[in-house]
Enzyme design. Structure first.
Site, PDB file in Angstrom:
ATOM      1  N   GLY A  52       0.775  -1.239   0.000  1.00 17.41           N
ATOM      2  CA  GLY A  52       0.000   0.000   0.000  1.00 17.41           C
ATOM      3  C   GLY A  52       0.809   1.293   0.000  1.00 17.41           C
ATOM      4  N   TRP A  54       2.497   2.863  -2.443  1.00 15.88           N
ATOM      5  CA  TRP A  54       2.169   3.750  -3.572  1.00 15.88           C
ATOM      6  C   TRP A  54       0.759   4.327  -3.405  1.00 15.88           C
ATOM      7  CZ3 TRP A  54       4.078   2.319  -9.159  1.00 15.88           C
ATOM      8  CH2 TRP A  54       5.486   2.339  -9.179  1.00 15.88           C
ATOM      9  N   ASP A  72      -5.094  -5.687  -5.505  1.00 17.14           N
ATOM     10  CA  ASP A  72      -4.034  -6.681  -5.376  1.00 17.14           C
ATOM     11  C   ASP A  72      -4.664  -8.047  -5.122  1.00 17.14           C
ATOM     12  OD1 ASP A  72      -0.793  -6.238  -4.833  1.00 17.14           O
ATOM     13  OD2 ASP A  72      -1.565  -8.158  -4.122  1.00 17.14           O
ATOM     14  N   ASP A  88      -7.740 -10.258  -9.017  1.00 19.16           N
ATOM     15  CA  ASP A  88      -6.632 -10.611  -9.907  1.00 19.16           C
ATOM     16  C   ASP A  88      -6.718  -9.743 -11.161  1.00 19.16           C
ATOM     17  OD1 ASP A  88      -4.788 -11.787 -11.596  1.00 19.16           O
ATOM     18  OD2 ASP A  88      -5.361 -13.839 -11.097  1.00 19.16           O
ATOM     19  N   ASP A 112       2.916  -1.360  -9.690  1.00 17.49           N
ATOM     20  CA  ASP A 112       4.154  -1.784  -9.025  1.00 17.49           C
ATOM     21  C   ASP A 112       4.096  -3.307  -8.884  1.00 17.49           C
ATOM     22  OD1 ASP A 112       6.595  -1.469  -7.789  1.00 17.49           O
ATOM     23  OD2 ASP A 112       5.769  -1.013  -5.828  1.00 17.49           O
ATOM     24  N   LYS A 152       6.334  -0.541 -13.171  1.00 18.34           N
ATOM     25  CA  LYS A 152       7.622  -1.087 -12.744  1.00 18.34           C
ATOM     26  C   LYS A 152       7.970  -2.212 -13.712  1.00 18.34           C
ATOM     27  CE  LYS A 152       7.961  -3.954  -9.205  1.00 18.34           C
ATOM     28  NZ  LYS A 152       7.868  -4.294  -7.788  1.00 18.34           N
TER      29      LYS A 152
END
Length: 197
Positions: A52, A54, A72, A88, A112, A152
């Site tokens: 958490g 970000w 997530d 998902d 990320d 990322k």
């Protein structure tokens, strides 16, 4: 080695002191300072948000008039000012829930994403890049024109292919390794500004 550890510990310690859930919060802060990814009042989607860090920064940057949603596969403890969802991202049907929460297309998608790391870099890299493609599919459904995104990337043989893929979708795309990142880390950040289509 000691220098790397010292810097790693510095950001860990700072995160603990300032109430952030991860040192990566400072990575987003650093990238935002250079590229103004998230503006006040922006609607922001954080994919692969656990734990958490970000999401916390996104809430601060978007402010009271903004809206933030974190998704997530792991359970993430509630973050004031954000809506957390356990799901998902490979399930494209979540786009309906995303748009339903925001009520319109959004300004920013940040990702990320990391797989469960196996220790085999080429395997981890290929899974991580495929997660980014899944995130980009969702982004195509929810991001408004001129919106921004941040991915990322585990650097490896498929990095350039993904870079070229997103480059066609934005007016400006940059690959950066923030100062906050560990020197030995093979992670890069792909900053995408001005969504075209």
């Amino acid at each position: 080695m000691k220098l790397i550890d010292a810097r790693k510990d510095h950001y860990r310690k700072l995160a603990h002191e300032e109430g952030y859930r991860s040192r990566s919060s400072y990575k987003l802060k650093e990238l935002h300072k250079s590229y103004r990814i998230i503006g006040a009042g922006h609607y922001v989607l954080d994919l692969g948000c656990a734990p958490g860090g970000w999401t916390q920064v996104a809430v601060q940057l978007a402010g009271n008039k903004g809206k933030v949603m974190g998704i997530d596969t792991s359970f993430v403890e509630e973050i004031p000012g954000a809506h957390m969802m356990k799901s998902d991202i490979c399930d494209i049907s979540i786009t309906e829930e995303i748009l339903s929460f925001f009520g319109r297309k959004i300004n920013v998608v940040i990702c990320d994403l990391s797989p469960q790391v196996t220790g085999n870099w080429s395997v981890d890299h290929s899974i991580q890049i495929s997660l980014n493609y899944a995130a980009a599919k969702i982004m195509d459904q929810v991001l408004e024109k001129k919106g921004n995104a941040l991915f990322k990337i585990f650097d490896g043989e498929y990095s350039d292919e993904f870079y070229q893929y997103v480059k066609k979708k934005f007016t400006k795309v940059k690959l950066k390794k923030p100062k906050v990142s560990r020197k030995q880390s093979s992670e890069l950040d792909c900053i995408c500004l001005g969504y075209i289509s």
